[in-house]
Design a protein around this motif. Sequence first.
Motif, PDB file in Angstrom:
ATOM      1  N   GLY A  47       0.728  -1.166   0.071  1.00  0.00           N
ATOM      2  CA  GLY A  47       0.114  -0.053  -0.016  1.00  0.00           C
ATOM      3  C   GLY A  47       0.934   1.343  -0.064  1.00  0.00           C
ATOM      4  O   GLY A  47       1.992   1.028   0.077  1.00  0.00           O
ATOM      5  N   CYS A  48       0.142   2.464  -0.082  1.00  0.00           N
ATOM      6  CA  CYS A  48       1.055   3.734  -0.184  1.00  0.00           C
ATOM      7  C   CYS A  48       0.291   4.976   0.499  1.00  0.00           C
ATOM      8  O   CYS A  48       0.536   5.876   0.235  1.00  0.00           O
ATOM      9  CB  CYS A  48       1.646   4.043  -1.601  1.00  0.00           C
ATOM     10  SG  CYS A  48       0.076   4.519  -2.556  1.00  0.00           S
ATOM     11  N   ARG A  49      -0.481   4.715   1.453  1.00  0.00           N
ATOM     12  CA  ARG A  49      -1.205   5.752   2.204  1.00  0.00           C
ATOM     13  C   ARG A  49      -0.362   6.426   3.031  1.00  0.00           C
ATOM     14  O   ARG A  49      -0.392   7.793   3.404  1.00  0.00           O
ATOM     15  CB  ARG A  49      -2.517   5.184   2.931  1.00  0.00           C
ATOM     16  CG  ARG A  49      -3.495   4.629   1.866  1.00  0.00           C
ATOM     17  CD  ARG A  49      -4.815   4.834   2.120  1.00  0.00           C
ATOM     18  NE  ARG A  49      -5.878   4.577   1.220  1.00  0.00           N
ATOM     19  CZ  ARG A  49      -7.245   4.622   1.220  1.00  0.00           C
ATOM     20  NH1 ARG A  49      -7.827   4.940   2.473  1.00  0.00           N
ATOM     21  NH2 ARG A  49      -7.803   4.157   0.149  1.00  0.00           N
ATOM     22  N   LYS A  50       0.565   5.715   3.910  1.00  0.00           N
ATOM     23  CA  LYS A  50       1.372   6.297   4.749  1.00  0.00           C
ATOM     24  C   LYS A  50       2.947   5.907   4.670  1.00  0.00           C
ATOM     25  O   LYS A  50       3.166   4.934   4.103  1.00  0.00           O
ATOM     26  CB  LYS A  50       1.019   5.848   6.372  1.00  0.00           C
ATOM     27  CG  LYS A  50      -0.298   5.974   6.650  1.00  0.00           C
ATOM     28  CD  LYS A  50      -0.637   5.507   8.039  1.00  0.00           C
ATOM     29  CE  LYS A  50      -2.021   6.036   8.692  1.00  0.00           C
ATOM     30  NZ  LYS A  50      -2.937   5.192   7.817  1.00  0.00           N
ATOM     31  N   ARG A  51       3.708   7.050   4.943  1.00  0.00           N
ATOM     32  CA  ARG A  51       5.169   6.766   4.842  1.00  0.00           C
ATOM     33  C   ARG A  51       5.581   6.435   6.268  1.00  0.00           C
ATOM     34  O   ARG A  51       5.555   7.425   7.288  1.00  0.00           O
ATOM     35  CB  ARG A  51       5.863   8.185   4.334  1.00  0.00           C
ATOM     36  CG  ARG A  51       7.403   8.310   4.366  1.00  0.00           C
ATOM     37  CD  ARG A  51       7.889   9.649   3.440  1.00  0.00           C
ATOM     38  NE  ARG A  51       7.190  10.717   4.215  1.00  0.00           N
ATOM     39  CZ  ARG A  51       7.996  11.354   5.356  1.00  0.00           C
ATOM     40  NH1 ARG A  51       9.063  10.820   5.641  1.00  0.00           N
ATOM     41  NH2 ARG A  51       7.542  12.415   5.839  1.00  0.00           N
ATOM     42  N   LEU A  52       6.232   5.253   6.313  1.00  0.00           N
ATOM     43  CA  LEU A  52       6.766   4.891   7.542  1.00  0.00           C
ATOM     44  C   LEU A  52       8.128   5.229   7.691  1.00  0.00           C
ATOM     45  O   LEU A  52       8.985   4.973   6.648  1.00  0.00           O
ATOM     46  CB  LEU A  52       6.405   3.554   7.787  1.00  0.00           C
ATOM     47  CG  LEU A  52       5.090   2.806   7.631  1.00  0.00           C
ATOM     48  CD1 LEU A  52       5.124   1.198   7.789  1.00  0.00           C
ATOM     49  CD2 LEU A  52       4.343   3.500   8.696  1.00  0.00           C
TER      50      LEU A  52
END
Length: 382
Positions: A121-126
């Motif tokens: 996924g790519c909703r949040k940058r960890l």
Amino acid sequence: MGLAGWMKDSTEEALAYAQTLHPAGEKEDFYAKNIIVRLIVSLRNGRTKNQAFNDMSELFYEALKNWDKKKDGAMGVIARAWDAFYRWYDFTSVIHSAVKSPIEPNLTAIIAGLFAEAMYGCRKRLVKLKYSDYPEHHIKLPEDLDVHGIRQWDDDHKLFYPKNDGMGNVELYHWKPSVNPYKDQSFDKSLCQKIRMAFEPSWEARFGIYLDNGRFYVYRSGRILYRFLITRHNGQYRITDVEQSGDPFNDEYPYGALTNAMYSVERPPYQECPPPTLRPFDCCALYRGDAHNPYEPRTKEGRIWHGEKMFYNSHWDLEEQSEVARKLRSTLKGEQAKAVSHLSDKEFGLRLLIEQLYLKWCPMEKDFSWVYRVYKREGDRW
């Protein structure tokens, strides 16, 4: 070509769709189209990196494995993109690796991003905590894009809940085997699918689950707490290989993260569960089936009554919980052991569940000793 892997859930349908978008050309283009589509479809269906690689036919497997990464052209880009994706652990780290490519860094990052989004996924940058005060940050899209439409399309085509959509982190954990409270339980495909799809954590359901490279991870507010596998046998599914991280939360509240996450999966937030028939009140100190709380809601008695009502109206297995309580009791010493000595294993198990509920509802509260005190309802003969 990558779009075809997202539009269709099976390899055959995706390849046919890819042919309408990009008819076969040179040999290298033919290889590139097949490899991208096959990898994305496998990753979107929850396959591990190794499984996605091995799912390809020998022709494409050998082509990707042996292609010279230093070459230009479509296959060179794909080989470098797959290498960046395979070696790293989330969407952010994959992109950071891909843009360092000495040849076609932008295109390499785009293709690597397709692989990474399919799995992570790519909703949040960890971000590792040594680089940031908080582990997860929302990825912002340009304002002129239809962000809502993009997110909705992503949700409609999602086949599992991925790592970079959740509120976890990318720290290194040392995992150790844990007691599996579901070792004797099997379930059907519908519950397996609920676990895969999981949910966006909220105030009502704070422990989430995501799938990462074949394992399911339980998390809460930037903490990774448990992980497990789901295995299939004779058409049924089981939770196996349960492990816990070294997070201190697990030492304070044994099994709380895993059981809370599973409870939310089985019973979506805001959905009340019907009470089982003829369930006894013998382990409830204050609740007797009342329609309304006879105590002030914010008092200790009011909170115990409400917790017992939640238990009564749920499908928690009291026998299983009493076994958890019995094992926990054997580890307690001194004042801790004395504080629960007046409770039977079933009563202790019920109070443990109540503590877990209030831990979820009131995460800032530090002292839960009130949960284990003696409570007596007026008029009871015991």
